[in-house]
Design an enzyme around this catalytic site. Structure first.
Site, PDB file in Angstrom:
ATOM      1  N   SER A 130      -8.947  -1.648  -5.197  1.00  0.00           N
ATOM      2  CA  SER A 130      -9.533  -2.515  -6.001  1.00  0.00           C
ATOM      3  C   SER A 130     -10.051  -3.682  -5.158  1.00  0.00           C
ATOM      4  O   SER A 130     -10.959  -4.459  -5.655  1.00  0.00           O
ATOM      5  CB  SER A 130      -8.509  -3.053  -7.097  1.00  0.00           C
ATOM      6  OG  SER A 130      -8.149  -1.980  -7.896  1.00  0.00           O
ATOM      7  N   HIS A 151     -14.467   3.465  -6.621  1.00  0.00           N
ATOM      8  CA  HIS A 151     -13.477   2.609  -7.509  1.00  0.00           C
ATOM      9  C   HIS A 151     -13.466   2.973  -8.943  1.00  0.00           C
ATOM     10  O   HIS A 151     -14.477   2.563  -9.693  1.00  0.00           O
ATOM     11  CB  HIS A 151     -13.887   1.243  -7.464  1.00  0.00           C
ATOM     12  CG  HIS A 151     -12.605   0.173  -7.898  1.00  0.00           C
ATOM     13  ND1 HIS A 151     -13.059  -0.962  -8.430  1.00  0.00           N
ATOM     14  CD2 HIS A 151     -11.404   0.386  -8.069  1.00  0.00           C
ATOM     15  CE1 HIS A 151     -12.056  -1.450  -8.988  1.00  0.00           C
ATOM     16  NE2 HIS A 151     -11.092  -0.742  -8.687  1.00  0.00           N
ATOM     17  N   ASN A 201     -13.988  -6.853 -10.319  1.00  0.00           N
ATOM     18  CA  ASN A 201     -12.860  -7.744 -10.139  1.00  0.00           C
ATOM     19  C   ASN A 201     -13.197  -9.317  -9.401  1.00  0.00           C
ATOM     20  O   ASN A 201     -12.763 -10.267  -9.839  1.00  0.00           O
ATOM     21  CB  ASN A 201     -12.018  -7.163  -9.016  1.00  0.00           C
ATOM     22  CG  ASN A 201     -11.162  -6.017  -9.854  1.00  0.00           C
ATOM     23  OD1 ASN A 201     -11.219  -6.345 -11.126  1.00  0.00           O
ATOM     24  ND2 ASN A 201     -10.656  -5.125  -9.241  1.00  0.00           N
TER      25      ASN A 201
HETATM   26  N1  LIG Z   1      -3.887   0.416 -12.054  1.00  0.00           N
HETATM   27  C1  LIG Z   1      -5.036   0.056 -12.024  1.00  0.00           C
HETATM   28  O1  LIG Z   1      -5.590  -0.464 -13.061  1.00  0.00           O
HETATM   29  C2  LIG Z   1      -6.159   0.287 -11.005  1.00  0.00           C
HETATM   30  C3  LIG Z   1      -7.570   0.372 -11.347  1.00  0.00           C
HETATM   31  C4  LIG Z   1      -8.459   0.564 -10.348  1.00  0.00           C
HETATM   32  C5  LIG Z   1      -7.914   0.744  -9.008  1.00  0.00           C
HETATM   33  N2  LIG Z   1      -6.573   0.696  -8.862  1.00  0.00           N
HETATM   34  C6  LIG Z   1      -6.261   1.118  -7.274  1.00  0.00           C
HETATM   35  O2  LIG Z   1      -5.750   2.548  -7.236  1.00  0.00           O
HETATM   36  C7  LIG Z   1      -4.601   2.579  -6.529  1.00  0.00           C
HETATM   37  C8  LIG Z   1      -3.420   3.257  -7.025  1.00  0.00           C
HETATM   38  O3  LIG Z   1      -2.866   2.343  -8.104  1.00  0.00           O
HETATM   39  P1  LIG Z   1      -2.130   2.836  -9.210  1.00  0.00           P
HETATM   40  O4  LIG Z   1      -1.934   1.605 -10.152  1.00  0.00           O
HETATM   41  O5  LIG Z   1      -2.340   4.039  -9.623  1.00  0.00           O
HETATM   42  O6  LIG Z   1      -0.474   2.848  -8.422  1.00  0.00           O
HETATM   43  P2  LIG Z   1       0.612   3.709  -8.900  1.00  0.00           P
HETATM   44  O7  LIG Z   1       1.760   2.895  -8.104  1.00  0.00           O
HETATM   45  O8  LIG Z   1       0.957   3.840 -10.400  1.00  0.00           O
HETATM   46  O9  LIG Z   1       0.483   5.146  -8.369  1.00  0.00           O
HETATM   47  C9  LIG Z   1       0.551   5.189  -6.792  1.00  0.00           C
HETATM   48  C10 LIG Z   1       0.907   6.570  -6.428  1.00  0.00           C
HETATM   49  O10 LIG Z   1       0.810   7.066  -4.917  1.00  0.00           O
HETATM   50  C11 LIG Z   1       2.024   7.605  -4.705  1.00  0.00           C
HETATM   51  N3  LIG Z   1       2.153   7.471  -3.065  1.00  0.00           N
HETATM   52  C12 LIG Z   1       2.504   6.430  -2.389  1.00  0.00           C
HETATM   53  N4  LIG Z   1       2.437   6.674  -1.017  1.00  0.00           N
HETATM   54  C13 LIG Z   1       1.878   8.001  -0.921  1.00  0.00           C
HETATM   55  C14 LIG Z   1       1.399   8.967   0.083  1.00  0.00           C
HETATM   56  N5  LIG Z   1       1.708   8.476   1.243  1.00  0.00           N
HETATM   57  N6  LIG Z   1       0.961  10.091  -0.233  1.00  0.00           N
HETATM   58  C15 LIG Z   1       0.786  10.564  -1.544  1.00  0.00           C
HETATM   59  N7  LIG Z   1       1.213   9.769  -2.712  1.00  0.00           N
HETATM   60  C16 LIG Z   1       1.661   8.592  -2.471  1.00  0.00           C
HETATM   61  C17 LIG Z   1       3.068   7.059  -5.394  1.00  0.00           C
HETATM   62  O11 LIG Z   1       4.183   7.857  -5.369  1.00  0.00           O
HETATM   63  C18 LIG Z   1       2.398   6.828  -6.731  1.00  0.00           C
HETATM   64  O12 LIG Z   1       2.715   7.743  -7.718  1.00  0.00           O
HETATM   65  C19 LIG Z   1      -4.505   0.993  -5.718  1.00  0.00           C
HETATM   66  O13 LIG Z   1      -5.437   0.869  -4.541  1.00  0.00           O
HETATM   67  C20 LIG Z   1      -4.916   0.376  -7.005  1.00  0.00           C
HETATM   68  O14 LIG Z   1      -5.398  -0.918  -6.267  1.00  0.00           O
HETATM   69  C21 LIG Z   1      -5.665   0.572  -9.738  1.00  0.00           C
END
Ligand SMILES: NC(=O)c1ccc[n+]([C@@H]2O[C@H](COP(=O)([O-])OP(=O)(O)OC[C@H]3O[C@@H](n4cnc5c(N)ncnc54)[C@H](O)[C@@H]3O)[C@@H](O)[C@H]2O)c1
Length: 498
Positions: A130, A151, A201
């Site tokens: 993000s 994204h 954002n």
């Molecule tokens: N949550 C949102 O609203 C949103 C929106 C757009 C973008 N993002 C971006 O998406 C990304 C993920 O966010 P999220 O909210 O889904 O996080 P999250 O914590 O819900 O999920 C992350 C997942 O990655 C897994 N993980 C961690 N290290 C790992 C590895 N080395 N190999 C494989 N899996 C691994 C974890 O077990 C977890 O299930 C971030 O970069 C975030 O900025 C989030």
């Protein structure tokens, strides 16, 4: 090794896609690809997390079945296209890998180093970050030209927008190919350069942060500001309700990343954000944030205001006075009426100071057809403010009480946001249509910033920004040079530029 990555100038075909991290975003992204008929390899860190990821996928597609949007057979087909694994090595023959692990640069760098080693040379590596630098992530690989940002928005299966981020080293044409892929997924891609926060954002959080700054300055209340933006501008939520929904910790972190890159005071997180986060008040997910789990208040001053004569001054005074006369209030003169309502879009203190009873004067700024900003000067009495609040309700509008400051509430928040959009376009990293589409689809706004600019008039916004700059002396409020030039040149819409 094929370093050109263009496969001899041919367009790539993306048939097998890896998704790393099956949390909130990754599970949804895997579902999106599988729904579009692509083979998906979903990778998680360990078996427990993998089971949680499987649970997310099953629950999400299960909801679609329950709502009748998907048949059970289709659900089975979609899930059948997804292979789940804890081994990155299973991505060796993927055409594209989308990373969705936590927003920590060191984690991402280390993952991309591994992906670069494991994935076939022609594979494209994408990050769903993000706010982190896509360029910084790309630089950890030996194929920086084949690294892009993809994204998605939360929830990925539902939200239509995908920001496709290219860096200065992204191969020519690759961002277009990723945009075409996004369309194949049923999404609307927008093309963005690699700046912190990209389009949505960057514009959204800056505006939300500004709202928090104005709240701290005591310009208006939480509920007043939220009502003003919802009812006055038609946004789906007010800024504080939205900050609570996004999460104050996430918002704070994004602001820090924006500030780190820009060193722009407007991106410095409002101190109240840090305080709430430190107190564990993170918004909806922790049961409290700006709102303490309560609904936006209904602090109504009920009953008819106890004033008999009202003087109304300013543009539109006759119509407003007629409405009050219909409701049984006597018209009065500015010198001796019980209250004096000054319809104005600029501060009214100067006018108040000329009256024999300055405590009776209240400024009133009508916004759209639902809201009236009720501006109290340092001389206004609380009784006069209360009376005008009641009068505003009588004419069928929602009163938003505020201080007597340049552009009051709505325009003070809206104009700098529009100015930021002009600067963003002028800096060349996103186009007008893309910025508009991003804000409409990413935030559910009724119109994009350039559509709003056209509707309000470039000159009105330019003049409002000048007034804000004169009041607050914040360089970010000075009209963007492009906006100023368009007004000077008599251009009515930024779209009319050659
Ligand atoms: N949550 C949102 O609203 C949103 C929106 C757009 C973008 N993002 C971006 O998406 C990304 C993920 O966010 P999220 O909210 O889904 O996080 P999250 O914590 O819900 O999920 C992350 C997942 O990655 C897994 N993980 C961690 N290290 C790992 C590895 N080395 N190999 C494989 N899996 C691994 C974890 O077990 C977890 O299930 C971030 O970069 C975030 O900025 C989030």
């Amino acid at each position: 090794m094929d370093t050109s990555g263009r496969l001899g100038g041919m367009t790539r075909s993306f048939e097998k896609v890896g998704v790393v991290g099956l949390g909130t975003m990754g599970a949804g992204i895997a579902e999106v690809f599988a729904r579009a008929g692509l083979a998906v390899v979903g990778v998680e860190a360990d078996p427990d997390a993998l089971e949680r990821g499987r649970g997310h996928l099953e629950a999400s597609t299960g909801r679609a079945v329950a709502k009748g949007r998907l048949s059970e057979a289709e659900q089975a087909e979609i899930l059948g296209r997804v292979t789940l694994t804890t081994s990155l090595e299973d991505l060796a023959d993927a055409d594209l890998v989308v990373e969705a692990i936590p927003e920590v640069m060191d984690f991402k760098r280390s993952l991309f180093t591994d992906l670069d080693r494991i994935c076939k040379p022609s594979a494209v590596l994408a990050t769903n970050t993000s706010s982190l630098s896509v360029t910084g992530i790309a630089a950890t690989t030996t194929r920086p030209g084949q690294v892009v940002g993809m994204h998605f928005f939360n929830p990925a299966p539902i939200m239509k927008l995908v920001e496709v981020i290219h860096t200065v080293v992204t191969e020519d044409g690759l961002a277009d190919e990723i945009a075409a892929l996004a369309r194949r997924l049923g999404k609307t891609p927008v093309s963005v350069g690699d700046r912190a926060g990209f389009v949505v954002n960057r514009l959204l959080l800056t505006y939300l942060n500004h709202a928090a700054v104005l709240l701290e300055n005591g310009l208006a209340t939480r509920d007043g500001i939220d009502a003003a933006m919802r009812l006055g501008v038609g946004l789906p939520m007010g800024p504080f309700a939205l900050l609570d929904l996004i999460g104050l910790d996430t918002s704070y972190e994004v602001m820090c990343v924006l500030f780190q890159e820009s060193r722009d005071r407007r991106h410095a997180p409002a101190p109240i954000l840090r305080e709430l986060v430190t107190a564990g008040l993170l918004g909806r997910k922790s049961g409290g944030g700006f709102y303490d789990g309560d609904e936006p208040a209904s602090s109504r001053a009920d009953g008819k205001p106890s004033v008999s004569s009202v003087a109304v001054l300013g543009e539109g005074a006759d119509e407003f006075a007629a409405r009050l006369a219909d409701a049984g209030f006597k018209p009065g003169y500015a010198d001796d009426a019980d209250v004096v309502v000054a319809l104005s879009h600029t501060p009214v203190i100067e006018l108040a100071a000329q009256l024999p009873h300055p405590s009776r004067l209240v400024g009133l700024h009508l916004v759209g057809d639902k809201v009236a900003e009720v501006a109290s000067t340092v001389l206004t009495s609380p009784d006069a403010t209360r009376a005008v609040e009641g009068l505003v309700r009588i004419v069928g509008r929602t009163p938003v009480l505020c201080k007597d400051r340049a552009e009051f509430v709505v325009d003070a928040l809206l104009y700098p946001y529009l100015n930021d959009a002009v600067r963003m376009y002028d800096s060349g990293y996103a186009g007008i249509e893309d910025i508009d589409a991003a804000m409409r689809l990413g935030c559910g706004y009724p119109a994009g910033p350039f559509e709003m600019l056209d509707a309000l008039g470039l000159e009105t916004v330019r003049d409002g920004l000048r007034a804000l700059y004169a009041e607050y002396r914040d360089p970010a409020f000075a009209p963007a040079p492009l906006l100023d030039q368009l007004v000077t040149a008599g251009v009515r819409s930024i779209r009319d530029l050659p």
